[in-house]
Motif scaffolding. Structure first.
Motif, PDB file in Angstrom:
ATOM      1  N   ARG A 178      46.540  20.496  42.099  1.00  0.00           N
ATOM      2  CA  ARG A 178      45.607  21.238  41.245  1.00  0.00           C
ATOM      3  C   ARG A 178      46.092  22.660  40.978  1.00  0.00           C
ATOM      4  O   ARG A 178      45.312  23.516  40.562  1.00  0.00           O
ATOM      5  N   ARG A 179      47.356  22.925  41.170  1.00  0.00           N
ATOM      6  CA  ARG A 179      47.883  24.277  40.971  1.00  0.00           C
ATOM      7  C   ARG A 179      48.221  24.525  39.505  1.00  0.00           C
ATOM      8  O   ARG A 179      49.368  24.735  39.135  1.00  0.00           O
ATOM      9  N   ASN A 180      47.195  24.510  38.695  1.00  0.00           N
ATOM     10  CA  ASN A 180      47.312  24.847  37.278  1.00  0.00           C
ATOM     11  C   ASN A 180      46.489  26.119  37.058  1.00  0.00           C
ATOM     12  O   ASN A 180      45.662  26.487  37.903  1.00  0.00           O
ATOM     13  N   PRO A 181      46.699  26.825  35.955  1.00  0.00           N
ATOM     14  CA  PRO A 181      45.980  28.084  35.747  1.00  0.00           C
ATOM     15  C   PRO A 181      44.456  27.972  35.869  1.00  0.00           C
ATOM     16  O   PRO A 181      43.824  28.866  36.423  1.00  0.00           O
ATOM     17  N   TYR A 182      43.883  26.889  35.387  1.00  0.00           N
ATOM     18  CA  TYR A 182      42.429  26.748  35.448  1.00  0.00           C
ATOM     19  C   TYR A 182      41.932  26.700  36.893  1.00  0.00           C
ATOM     20  O   TYR A 182      41.038  27.445  37.281  1.00  0.00           O
ATOM     21  N   HIS A 183      42.514  25.840  37.715  1.00  0.00           N
ATOM     22  CA  HIS A 183      42.049  25.710  39.094  1.00  0.00           C
ATOM     23  C   HIS A 183      42.412  26.928  39.946  1.00  0.00           C
ATOM     24  O   HIS A 183      41.680  27.286  40.863  1.00  0.00           O
ATOM     25  N   ILE A 184      43.516  27.570  39.634  1.00  0.00           N
ATOM     26  CA  ILE A 184      43.865  28.797  40.351  1.00  0.00           C
ATOM     27  C   ILE A 184      42.860  29.896  39.997  1.00  0.00           C
ATOM     28  O   ILE A 184      42.361  30.600  40.885  1.00  0.00           O
ATOM     29  N   ALA A 185      42.524  30.023  38.711  1.00  0.00           N
ATOM     30  CA  ALA A 185      41.521  31.019  38.302  1.00  0.00           C
ATOM     31  C   ALA A 185      40.172  30.722  38.958  1.00  0.00           C
ATOM     32  O   ALA A 185      39.473  31.637  39.405  1.00  0.00           O
ATOM     33  N   GLU A 186      39.833  29.468  39.051  1.00  0.00           N
ATOM     34  CA  GLU A 186      38.586  29.067  39.714  1.00  0.00           C
ATOM     35  C   GLU A 186      38.607  29.470  41.191  1.00  0.00           C
ATOM     36  O   GLU A 186      37.608  29.950  41.730  1.00  0.00           O
ATOM     37  N   ALA A 187      39.754  29.325  41.844  1.00  0.00           N
ATOM     38  CA  ALA A 187      39.883  29.707  43.258  1.00  0.00           C
ATOM     39  C   ALA A 187      39.785  31.222  43.435  1.00  0.00           C
ATOM     40  O   ALA A 187      39.163  31.699  44.392  1.00  0.00           O
ATOM     41  N   VAL A 188      40.376  31.987  42.519  1.00  0.00           N
ATOM     42  CA  VAL A 188      40.273  33.448  42.590  1.00  0.00           C
ATOM     43  C   VAL A 188      38.820  33.865  42.400  1.00  0.00           C
ATOM     44  O   VAL A 188      38.290  34.698  43.146  1.00  0.00           O
ATOM     45  N   GLN A 189      38.163  33.277  41.423  1.00  0.00           N
ATOM     46  CA  GLN A 189      36.752  33.584  41.182  1.00  0.00           C
ATOM     47  C   GLN A 189      35.910  33.245  42.411  1.00  0.00           C
ATOM     48  O   GLN A 189      35.063  34.040  42.823  1.00  0.00           O
ATOM     49  N   ASP A 190      36.146  32.103  42.996  1.00  0.00           N
ATOM     50  CA  ASP A 190      35.387  31.692  44.181  1.00  0.00           C
ATOM     51  C   ASP A 190      35.616  32.666  45.340  1.00  0.00           C
ATOM     52  O   ASP A 190      34.682  33.013  46.060  1.00  0.00           O
ATOM     53  N   TYR A 191      36.850  33.124  45.496  1.00  0.00           N
ATOM     54  CA  TYR A 191      37.156  34.080  46.559  1.00  0.00           C
ATOM     55  C   TYR A 191      36.377  35.383  46.352  1.00  0.00           C
ATOM     56  O   TYR A 191      35.770  35.912  47.289  1.00  0.00           O
ATOM     57  N   LEU A 192      36.382  35.890  45.125  1.00  0.00           N
ATOM     58  CA  LEU A 192      35.704  37.154  44.840  1.00  0.00           C
ATOM     59  C   LEU A 192      34.180  37.008  44.848  1.00  0.00           C
ATOM     60  O   LEU A 192      33.461  37.941  45.192  1.00  0.00           O
ATOM     61  N   HIS A 193      33.699  35.841  44.508  1.00  0.00           N
ATOM     62  CA  HIS A 193      32.247  35.633  44.382  1.00  0.00           C
ATOM     63  C   HIS A 193      31.596  35.105  45.661  1.00  0.00           C
ATOM     64  O   HIS A 193      30.482  35.502  45.994  1.00  0.00           O
ATOM     65  N   ARG A 194      32.283  34.218  46.388  1.00  0.00           N
ATOM     66  CA  ARG A 194      31.633  33.559  47.530  1.00  0.00           C
ATOM     67  C   ARG A 194      32.365  33.728  48.859  1.00  0.00           C
ATOM     68  O   ARG A 194      31.801  34.170  49.831  1.00  0.00           O
ATOM     69  N   ARG A 195      33.607  33.322  48.895  1.00  0.00           N
ATOM     70  CA  ARG A 195      34.316  33.194  50.171  1.00  0.00           C
ATOM     71  C   ARG A 195      34.865  34.491  50.749  1.00  0.00           C
ATOM     72  O   ARG A 195      35.102  34.572  51.947  1.00  0.00           O
ATOM     73  N   GLY A 196      35.092  35.491  49.917  1.00  0.00           N
ATOM     74  CA  GLY A 196      35.791  36.685  50.383  1.00  0.00           C
ATOM     75  C   GLY A 196      34.947  37.713  51.099  1.00  0.00           C
ATOM     76  O   GLY A 196      35.480  38.680  51.641  1.00  0.00           O
TER      77      GLY A 196
END
Length: 196
Positions: A106-124
């Motif tokens: 899943r290392r495509n721009p869409y899923h990577i952007a989703e992971a960055v967003q999740d880190y900043l919004h929830r997990r971080g």
């Protein structure tokens, strides 16, 4: 906001004042619009713009975004730029940690952007806070934000853009407006308090 730049949700069709539309190169996609006489306090302007549908045949799906091409057009190069001193080791390390958590398939721009967003919004563990006086003295904003985990919308947006650029994904920072208030005639009134 001031200045002369106006925003629209998508491509403007009409503007009721003299204006210039800015694109990314001749025939390129819409970037912004400028009112010829500038934005003035107490003077309204109307923009009639198309709005991308999130339903029906024209909707973008996660699958479509995940399979989008990555041989980017040359005009996108500016959105990959990381100027010296704009980020440091913290941003680079954070970007790599986030990437390592994305499943290999899943290392495509869409899923990577989703992971960055999740880190900043929830997990971080980040907290929305507006008073940061003295918190980032002498340090670039992105690394400071990633370390102290406190900031407001501009900090979150800047961090996301720079983390994505660190990972080779074209990204840009966008200013705009929240939706505003729907009027009786089905138009939307968007005033300065909706700036975001």
């Amino acid at each position: 906001m001031g200045g002369n730049v106006f925003v629209a949700p998508y491509y403007p069709r009409t503007v009721d004042q003299p204006a210039e539309l800015l694109t990314h190169g001749p025939g390129g996609p819409f970037m912004a619009g400028r009112l010829s006489y500038g934005l003035q306090n107490g003077v309204t302007y109307n923009v009639n713009a198309t709005v991308r549908s999130d339903e029906g045949a024209d909707q973008l799906t996660a699958a479509m975004l995940a399979s989008a091409r990555t041989d980017y057009e040359p005009w996108l190069d500016r959105y990959l730029e990381v100027r010296p001193g704009s980020v440091g080791e913290e941003a680079s390390a954070t970007a790599q940690r986030i990437l390592s958590g994305v499943v290999q398939g899943r290392r495509n721009p869409y899923h990577i952007a989703e992971a960055v967003q999740d880190y900043l919004h929830r997990r971080g563990g980040f907290v929305y806070e507006t008073d940061l006086r003295g918190a980032c003295d002498g340090q670039n904003v992105v690394d400071c934000f990633l370390q102290i985990k406190r900031g407001y919308c501009e900090y979150f947006a800047t961090a996301m853009v720079m983390l994505l650029r660190e990972l080779g994904i074209p990204s840009r920072y966008v200013l705009g407006y929240l939706p505003g208030k729907e009027q009786a005639d089905s138009s939307w009134l968007v005033d300065q308090s909706a700036a975001h």
